[in-house]
Design a protein around this motif. Structure first.
Motif, PDB file in Angstrom:
ATOM      1  N   PHE A 238       0.745  -1.299  -0.158  1.00 51.66           N
ATOM      2  CA  PHE A 238      -0.077  -0.039   0.193  1.00 51.66           C
ATOM      3  C   PHE A 238       0.971   1.307   0.071  1.00 51.66           C
ATOM      4  O   PHE A 238       1.557   1.430   0.766  1.00 51.66           O
ATOM      5  CB  PHE A 238      -0.941  -0.185   1.240  1.00 51.66           C
TER       6      PHE A 238
ATOM      7  N   PHE B   6      -2.591   6.473  -5.271  1.00 54.63           N
ATOM      8  CA  PHE B   6      -2.513   5.310  -4.496  1.00 54.63           C
ATOM      9  C   PHE B   6      -1.885   4.078  -5.381  1.00 54.63           C
ATOM     10  O   PHE B   6      -2.178   4.054  -6.577  1.00 54.63           O
ATOM     11  CB  PHE B   6      -3.678   4.451  -3.923  1.00 54.63           C
TER      12      PHE B   6
ATOM     13  N   ILE C 113     -11.315   2.323  -0.676  1.00 52.87           N
ATOM     14  CA  ILE C 113     -10.382   3.434  -0.771  1.00 52.87           C
ATOM     15  C   ILE C 113     -11.183   4.891  -0.211  1.00 52.87           C
ATOM     16  O   ILE C 113     -12.164   5.202  -0.980  1.00 52.87           O
ATOM     17  CB  ILE C 113      -9.560   3.584  -1.823  1.00 52.87           C
TER      18      ILE C 113
ATOM     19  N   ILE D 294      -1.920   0.047  -4.810  1.00 58.85           N
ATOM     20  CA  ILE D 294      -2.509  -0.820  -4.047  1.00 58.85           C
ATOM     21  C   ILE D 294      -2.329  -2.400  -4.372  1.00 58.85           C
ATOM     22  O   ILE D 294      -2.543  -2.617  -5.652  1.00 58.85           O
ATOM     23  CB  ILE D 294      -3.983  -0.482  -3.673  1.00 58.85           C
TER      24      ILE D 294
ATOM     25  N   TYR E 116      -7.944   2.598   4.094  1.00 53.88           N
ATOM     26  CA  TYR E 116      -7.960   1.479   3.087  1.00 53.88           C
ATOM     27  C   TYR E 116      -8.481   0.199   3.759  1.00 53.88           C
ATOM     28  O   TYR E 116      -8.149   0.052   5.045  1.00 53.88           O
ATOM     29  CB  TYR E 116      -6.683   1.147   2.403  1.00 53.88           C
TER      30      TYR E 116
ATOM     31  N   ASP F 293     -12.077  -4.166  -2.100  1.00 52.81           N
ATOM     32  CA  ASP F 293     -11.376  -2.894  -1.289  1.00 52.81           C
ATOM     33  C   ASP F 293     -12.152  -1.647  -1.289  1.00 52.81           C
ATOM     34  O   ASP F 293     -13.000  -1.526  -2.123  1.00 52.81           O
ATOM     35  CB  ASP F 293     -10.170  -2.678  -2.436  1.00 52.81           C
TER      36      ASP F 293
ATOM     37  N   SER G  25      -1.836  -5.148  -8.869  1.00 54.11           N
ATOM     38  CA  SER G  25      -1.652  -4.004  -8.214  1.00 54.11           C
ATOM     39  C   SER G  25      -2.509  -3.010  -8.971  1.00 54.11           C
ATOM     40  O   SER G  25      -2.404  -3.241 -10.204  1.00 54.11           O
ATOM     41  CB  SER G  25      -0.619  -3.596  -7.678  1.00 54.11           C
TER      42      SER G  25
END
Ligand SMILES: [Zn+2]
Ligand SMILES: [Zn+2]
Length: 1022
Positions: free
Chosen positions: A635, A657, A852, A659, A876, A850, A671
């Motif tokens: 992250f 970001f 964010i 991630i 997150y 996820d 990612s």
């Protein structure tokens, strides 16, 4: 003997003239750098070490063809001022029409062979250039014969003397033949039917001079390595003859004809343009320094030179070693120094300084050598202290935005410092001692390489999507030797492929392998490069990474200089995945001169991955300001303020970001990037983005083809200068528009096979999930420079357009690089799009979700309908099977969702009480907050409030207690940003006027600071 008078414009040059006129000891034995001891060490090492022996063998091989030439042949090889030279066959600065006329036979096809497509074969095809594309050979006349007919009483080519009846196409000798004059060049170019010149001989002569200089260098090395005086003898003939002609060499008459060379637009130079001339003079001086001791006891040499001086009218008498030394001292060394003063030799900063230092060492004559070295450190001379402070940053780069250019200073000044240090004769100034921050320049190229392997192509650097590193392990090894900073040794070891093999070998040293052994010990202990990116607040580069090596993914966003060789690209980003740049910069322009494809496209804002505001490119600035940087495993997030690039806005910032990836065992790290680009103010915002070259598919859009024209309009043709439409719009063609786009859609770029080595089976994609409501959207093509090997034909652009008075835009997107199959199932905005907060839900194909959260600069709690709440800037959450398995909170007090209740102390803030105000001693500050001294803050950024030009954000190296206070140490840097007392112009460069009036700083004592905090939470697994 004829000595050119020195210019009297500077008091300094008068002193010099007096000094050398009265110099009593002309006959020295050695040059200043290649001392008796150093030469002896080198020759001993060649007998002792296999690697040194191989080096010697290569030197001997290289010098062989030159050693075989007769004295007479070498002497006559040197041309004079009147043999024209240029670095481009057709480019014409006086004719702003067609940029490239290309090859006479195959036209534009030659452009894919780069800016310098011809490689003359001096031995086998004298005076000829062969087109690498079609094989055509020009000029068509026997120029060699014409050249000989034009040799005058000085032994030089004189166009007035040439036999013009020799100027015809050798394959078409009949004057009635229509091709009789086709492709004929008398030195000033063949003029084609359109009136454009093709300067084959000019281009040939440019490279011919390099060939001659290299020849002298090869012979000089031959003597240095073997001690065989035959090499020195031959080198001396070339150098003496070059010294005859060098004072008269002047590039300007050719520049005035519109011819092109590396003069940076100044039209000044000697053999060539002033920039590359720095290297020409250095090489000549270095060769001379090497051979001096080989010119003793060589009566044949002086007999030969005397004979030549009787045969031709030469600038001075010849026949003794003393006369040889005088001629080269004056003709090359003093002439070069004079040319630096007159700007005929002037490159990027560092270049002409190194030229002066090299000449001073080769001259090895007091007091002049010391005077020239003093000149390097004088405010109105080489201005090294001024440049070191005002034009360099804490990362060791200079004021240029492109890595290649920004690294020049560090590399050249290291060479210069080494000249002075290793020969121990000069210590009034000492760069290693006086400017400790300079040590950051050894590792900077390695540090700016994503994953340690790919230097981002920022500004006029590399080419479109080029994957290469500028890291130079040998330079680092040298840096370690002078600083003994183990961090530099570790970087050298890692950049050298986790090995010390061949590093730090100093062939001039008594124990040439000592350094390498030391680097091996330190490097082996440190091990390979750890996972994770970092921030370079001096150069202006935020790097987020996950994974390592070519299987890793890196996000690189630049926010440093956007002037000089930079592009107008503050906050631009590129994404490195699967070993390729997937949102590539255009790189080096077609030509570094004023042409629309450079000035208004590849260098300008719109060609980058940026928001274009108010239909105007960004302003040139020193850089942006760090707001937030955090990299933890799997992250990373940064937030950069770029408002200075658009001063009319209230906000121009980018939060990104990277991630995912860290917990995956597969080779691809899955990612993704989140991009939140905020722009407040202005009435026209265009978010521009391009992926890798290849086929684009969309989902959710209904693009309609615009039949003609460009993004500038149906009637505006491709590539014209902007007039009544925004800069860059005419470079976007093949336009497809959606005038009524939805608030969410997807665009997918499939990287084409052939792109930087990709094949069909690679099947690499970049998918953009756009989540922003805009008024209209366009897809269009834009061309990268077409004369760079490996550059794609075109790149596919997405343009998202918003317009209204007083716009407040948040462009929210997710970028998903994938191979074969996407791993994101769906994305969704959870916020209402009305405030400044952003909340995104990302559903993965593996069943996890996820979240964010972004609420920067707001004290308000973020509460979502699904029960998520956050007090903080960045959050997150990862959820699987309706259970939270991971949470991260950055700069906040609470993050809650379902089974998780994460609490944190929030951002660390405080005040700077005291700071180091000197150049030496490192970047330390005493702060009023009792910070943890347990190492937990090491590697974090301390972000200090400032209203100066430079970002005052520093990487913490250690935190200690000192007299009840907390001391934060930020490495061997300095907070000094400039000298007080203003600037002056020296040879057209702005430099500090005085070094005695104190310093200016990045920030002031009393300033507030903050340190980003974070807390992670993971579900305990039984
Ligand atoms: Zn051709
Ligand atoms: Zn660029």
């Amino acid at each position: 003997m004829k000595i050119k008078p020195f210019p009297t414009c500077l008091a300094f040059s008068i002193i010099i003239t007096i000094c050398f006129a009265g110099d009593p000891e002309a006959e020295r034995i050695y040059g200043g750098f290649y001392t008796e001891e150093r030469i002896a060490n080198l020759r001993n090492n060649c007998n002792k070490y296999e690697w040194a022996r191989r080096q010697r063998d290569a030197v001997i091989e290289n010098a062989k063809p030159w050693l075989a030439k007769s004295d007479e042949e070498l002497w006559t090889m040197v041309p004079g001022q009147d043999l024209p030279r240029t670095i481009d066959v057709t480019f014409d600065r006086l004719n702003p029409g067609t940029e490239f006329t290309g090859c006479l036979i195959c036209g534009e096809k030659i452009s894919k062979y780069g800016n310098y497509p011809y490689n003359p074969d001096f031995e086998n095809k004298p005076w000829k250039l062969t087109c690498p594309s079609c094989g055509a050979v020009f000029p068509t006349n026997d120029f060699g014969k014409y050249y000989l007919s034009a040799i005058d009483e000085h032994g030089l080519f004189n166009p007035d003397k040439g036999d013009r009846s020799l100027l015809f196409n050798a394959d078409h000798p009949d004057p009635e033949d229509p091709l009789h004059k086709f492709g004929v060049d008398d030195g000033f170019g063949y003029i084609d039917k359109n009136g454009r010149a093709h300067r084959y001989i000019g281009y040939y002569t440019w490279q011919y001079w390099t060939y001659l200089n290299d020849g002298a260098g090869a012979l000089a090395d031959g003597f240095l390595y073997t001690g065989d005086k035959d090499y020195a003898h031959k080198a001396a003939i070339l150098l003496d003859r070059i010294a005859d002609v060098y004072p008269e060499m002047d590039w300007k008459p050719y520049a005035d004809r519109g011819w092109y060379h590396s003069d940076g637009g100044s039209m000044l130079g000697k053999i060539g343009g002033s920039i590359w001339e720095t290297g020409v003079a250095q090489q000549l001086a270095d060769s001379y320094d090497k051979i001096l001791s080989g010119t003793l006891d060589d009566p044949e040499l002086y007999v030969f030179l005397k004979r030549q001086s009787e045969k031709y009218k030469l600038p001075g008498p010849k026949g003794s070693r003393k006369q040889l030394i005088e001629n080269i001292d004056n003709g090359i060394l003093r002439t070069s120094f004079e040319a630096v003063l007159s700007r005929q030799i002037r490159g990027n900063q560092g270049m002409h300084q190194l030229t002066v230092a090299t000449c001073a060492m080769a001259l090895n004559t007091e007091p002049q050598t010391t005077q020239w070295l003093d000149w390097l450190f004088a405010p109105d001379g080489g201005a090294i202290p001024g440049l070191m402070i005002s034009r360099s940053d804490r990362d060791g780069t200079s004021d240029e935005g492109a890595p290649g250019y920004a690294l020049i200073w560090g590399r050249l000044i290291t060479d210069l410092a080494r000249l002075l240090e290793d020969t121990t004769r000069y210590n009034r100034n000492n760069i290693f001692r006086d400017f400790p921050q300079f040590s950051t320049s050894y590792t900077v190229a390695y540090r700016m390489s994503a994953l340690g392997i790919a230097t981002p192509n920022i500004g006029d650097a590399g080419s479109t999507g080029l994957v290469a590193t500028q890291a130079n392990p040998e330079l680092m090894a040298r840096g370690y030797f002078y600083t003994r900073n183990p961090e530099i040794a570790v970087a050298a070891y890692r950049a050298n492929g986790n090995s010390a093999e061949g590093l730090g070998r100093d062939i001039f040293s008594r124990d040439p392998e000592a350094q390498g052994n030391e680097i091996r010990r330190i490097g082996e202990k440190a091990g390979p490069r750890p996972e994770g990116g970092y921030l370079m607040s001096g150069f202006g580069l935020a790097l987020l990474e996950c994974g390592t090596g070519t299987s890793g993914i890196a996000l690189a966003s630049n926010y440093g200089r956007t002037k000089m060789h930079a592009h107008s690209d503050l906050l631009n980003f590129d994404l490195f995945a699967f070993g390729h740049w997937l949102a590539p910069d255009h790189g080096y322009p077609e030509m570094a001169t004023n042409i629309p494809s450079r000035n208004e496209w590849t260098k300008s804002t719109l060609s980058h991955n940026l928001v274009y505001v108010n239909r105007q490119p960004q302003k040139a600035v020193w850089g942006g300001y760090t707001r937030l940087f955090k990299q933890i495993k799997g992250f990373g997030v940064f937030s950069i303020d770029g408002k200075k690039a658009y001063p009319e806005t209230d906000e121009y910032s980018r939060t990104m970001f990277l991630i995912g990836g860290s917990n995956e065992s597969r080779s691809d790290s899955n990612s993704y990037v989140v991009d939140i680009f905020r722009v407040i103010g202005g009435n026209d915002h265009v978010y521009s983005f391009h992926g890798p070259p290849g086929i684009i598919t969309t989902s959710g859009l209904k693009p309609e083809i615009q039949k003609t024209g460009t993004y500038a309009g149906e009637q505006i043709p491709k590539g014209i200068w902007a007039k009544d439409f925004p800069v860059g719009y005419s470079h976007l063609y093949n336009v497809r528009r959606d005038q009524n786009p939805p608030g969410q859609f997807m665009v997918d770029w499939k990287a084409e096979s052939g792109y930087r080595g990709l094949t069909e089976k690679d099947n690499i994609h970049l998918r953009m999930h756009a989540m922003t409501q805009v008024q209209d959207i366009a897809l269009a093509d834009g061309d990268p420079p077409q004369n760079k090997p490996g550059n794609p034909r075109k790149l596919g652009y997405l343009l998202m357009h918003r317009f209204a008075t007083d716009l407040n835009s948040i462009f929210v997107s997710i970028f998903e690089p994938y191979r074969n199959k996407p791993f994101i199932k769906s994305v969704r905005r959870l916020d209402d799009g009305k405030g400044s907060e952003v909340a995104i839900q990302v559903e993965m194909t593996d069943g996890s979700t996820d979240y964010i959260l972004y609420n920067e600069g707001s004290q308000k709690e973020l509460d979502l309908a699904n029960g998520i709440s956050m007090n903080g800037e960045v959050g997150y959450i990862k959820e699987k099977n309706s259970i939270v398995i991971k949470g991260i909170l950055v700069n906040g007090s609470a993050l809650r969702y379902g089974n998780m209740n994460l609490r944190s102390a929030g951002t660390i803030t405080g005040k700077i009480l005291k700071m180091n105000k000197e150049l030496a001693g490192g970047g330390w500050m005493l702060v009023d907050n009792r910070l943890p001294a347990d190492g937990s803050l090491n590697g974090e950024q301390i972000i200090v409030e400032t209203d100066t030009e430079r970002d005052a954000s520093y990487t913490i190296k250690s935190v200690e207690r000192e007299n009840g206070l907390t001391k934060v140490y930020c490495g061997p840097i300095s907070f000094v940003s400039d000298f007080k007392g203003g600037t002056m112009e020296v040879r057209t460069f702005k430099v500090p006027k005085s070094y005695n009036l104190g310093y200016l700083y990045d920030f002031e004592e009393g300033a507030r600071f903050r340190i980003t905090s974070h807390k992670t939470w993971a579900k305990k697994v039984r």
